[in-house]
Design an enzyme around this catalytic site. Sequence first.
Site, PDB file in Angstrom:
ATOM      1  CB  CYS A   1      -0.952  -0.005   1.197  1.00  0.00           C
ATOM      2  SG  CYS A   1      -0.222  -0.615   2.723  1.00  0.00           S
TER       3      CYS A   1
ATOM      4  CG  HIS B   1      -1.120   4.073   4.626  1.00  0.00           C
ATOM      5  ND1 HIS B   1      -1.974   3.697   5.627  1.00  0.00           N
ATOM      6  CD2 HIS B   1      -0.552   2.922   4.172  1.00  0.00           C
ATOM      7  CE1 HIS B   1      -1.927   2.376   5.776  1.00  0.00           C
ATOM      8  NE2 HIS B   1      -1.073   1.885   4.892  1.00  0.00           N
TER       9      HIS B   1
HETATM   10  O1  L14 Z   1       0.892  -5.485   1.927  1.00  0.00           O
HETATM   11  O2  L14 Z   1      -0.266  -2.171   7.659  1.00  0.00           O
HETATM   12  O3  L14 Z   1       2.868  -6.089   2.472  1.00  0.00           O
HETATM   13  O4  L14 Z   1       0.175  -3.927   8.841  1.00  0.00           O
HETATM   14  C1  L14 Z   1       1.542  -5.872   5.231  1.00  0.00           C
HETATM   15  C2  L14 Z   1       1.437  -5.105   6.553  1.00  0.00           C
HETATM   16  C3  L14 Z   1       0.501  -3.955   4.064  1.00  0.00           C
HETATM   17  C4  L14 Z   1       0.403  -3.200   5.373  1.00  0.00           C
HETATM   18  C5  L14 Z   1       1.800  -5.553   2.750  1.00  0.00           C
HETATM   19  C6  L14 Z   1       0.071  -3.362   7.763  1.00  0.00           C
HETATM   20  C7  L14 Z   1       1.634  -4.893   4.093  1.00  0.00           C
HETATM   21  C8  L14 Z   1       0.271  -4.167   6.496  1.00  0.00           C
END
Ligand code: L14
Length: 340
Positions: free
Chosen positions: A133, A246
Amino acid sequence: MVKKKDKYIVAVVGATGAVGNEMVATLEQRNFPVEKLRLFASERSEGKTLDFHGKHVSVEILTDKVFDGIDIALFSAGGDRSLEFAPAAAKAGCVVIDNSSAWRMDPGVPLVVPEVNPHDLDWHKGIIANPNCSTIQMVVALKPIHDAARIKRVVVTTFQSVSGTGKKAMDELLNQTRDILNFKDITPVIYPHQIAFNCLPQIDKFTDSGYTKEEIKMVNETKKIMGDDSIKVTATTVRVPVFRGHSESINIETEKKLSANEARALLSVAPGVIVYDAPDKSIYPLQTIAANRDEVYVGRIREDDTIENGLNMWIAADNLRKGAALNAVQIAEELIKRAK
Ligand code: L14
Ligand code: 25A
């Protein structure tokens, strides 16, 4: 390969999660040509239904036998499920768009943001990875600057909401906030520390380098999506007590000089970007503005005069939409546009 049809059989794997829910809503909102929608999750979700175009769709239990006849499957059920089930799906002739980190850096798997590298869809072999993301929203804003002035180095700090971790993390922020306001003790479960009224400089696990996996994902995925290994990226990823969206502070060093006004002009015509930058009126990107919107908001565009060719900016986007579900559905839209 996706074959040209009027309508497609589409599956969402991990449909009852935070991202899966958003995938179903996004398919509906964008009127994706769905012949039949199939929803999968674990036994925990058996008996649940989700609404799609006014009809209740039942959640089915995921096995490696379910993929026959499915054209496109959007996966968001965690990395382990993607590793286990995506190859079986691809073998059954279904094209997988995977939201986990499991396949992103596999050299045989394209990693795609449609505004940046749609051409990489031409070489997929049944699995396409949806980037992280924080990386997605950053590369949407970097691409027009890279094309005009070649980016040499990026220093990014993220301010990431709890919805990225899933529904249980959203509950943890809500419950901790309420308990603290009521003078009750709290016990962190999902995060290693209190997240209410706090900022945690840790997203995902730490590696031996001292960087977290999230920080390393931003470095590696940016190079792969932009198709340029020479772009240096260094990241600090921070969890903030925000439910959705975000933000990122981005410092950019370019080869060619770009003034703040030139950068603003490039970004204002870039696909998927809204320039939101009127400091005299306190107008700049905010998580509350980006939440539930499709675009990446870019503002606070300034020159960094501590280096020869430097820019600073602040961006915000909805991590569940552009950061996950929307980007996946946009990939599916590109695929059916290219279908023969
Ligand atoms: O897609 O905010 O690799 O805890 C995994 C952790 C996305 C964010 C990914 C989080 C992330 C996620
Ligand atoms: O397994 P991993 O790699 O550790 O990753 C799982 C985590 O990844 C999150 C996900 O959030 C979960 O926390 N995640 C997914 N996509 C992400 C992304 N893009 C992401 N994080 C960041 N960025 P989630 O809870 O919102 O979504 C999980 C979805 O996956 C389904 N699922 C899980 N195991 C499955 C499976 N589907 C098929 N087969 C499996 N073996 C999951 O369905 C959900 O749709 P579910 O039925 O298991 O959960 C339904 C509801 O139950 C809650 N829940 C989840 N785990 C537990 C639980 N409740 C009690 N105990 C549990 N152990 C969920 O919150 C959901 O509401």
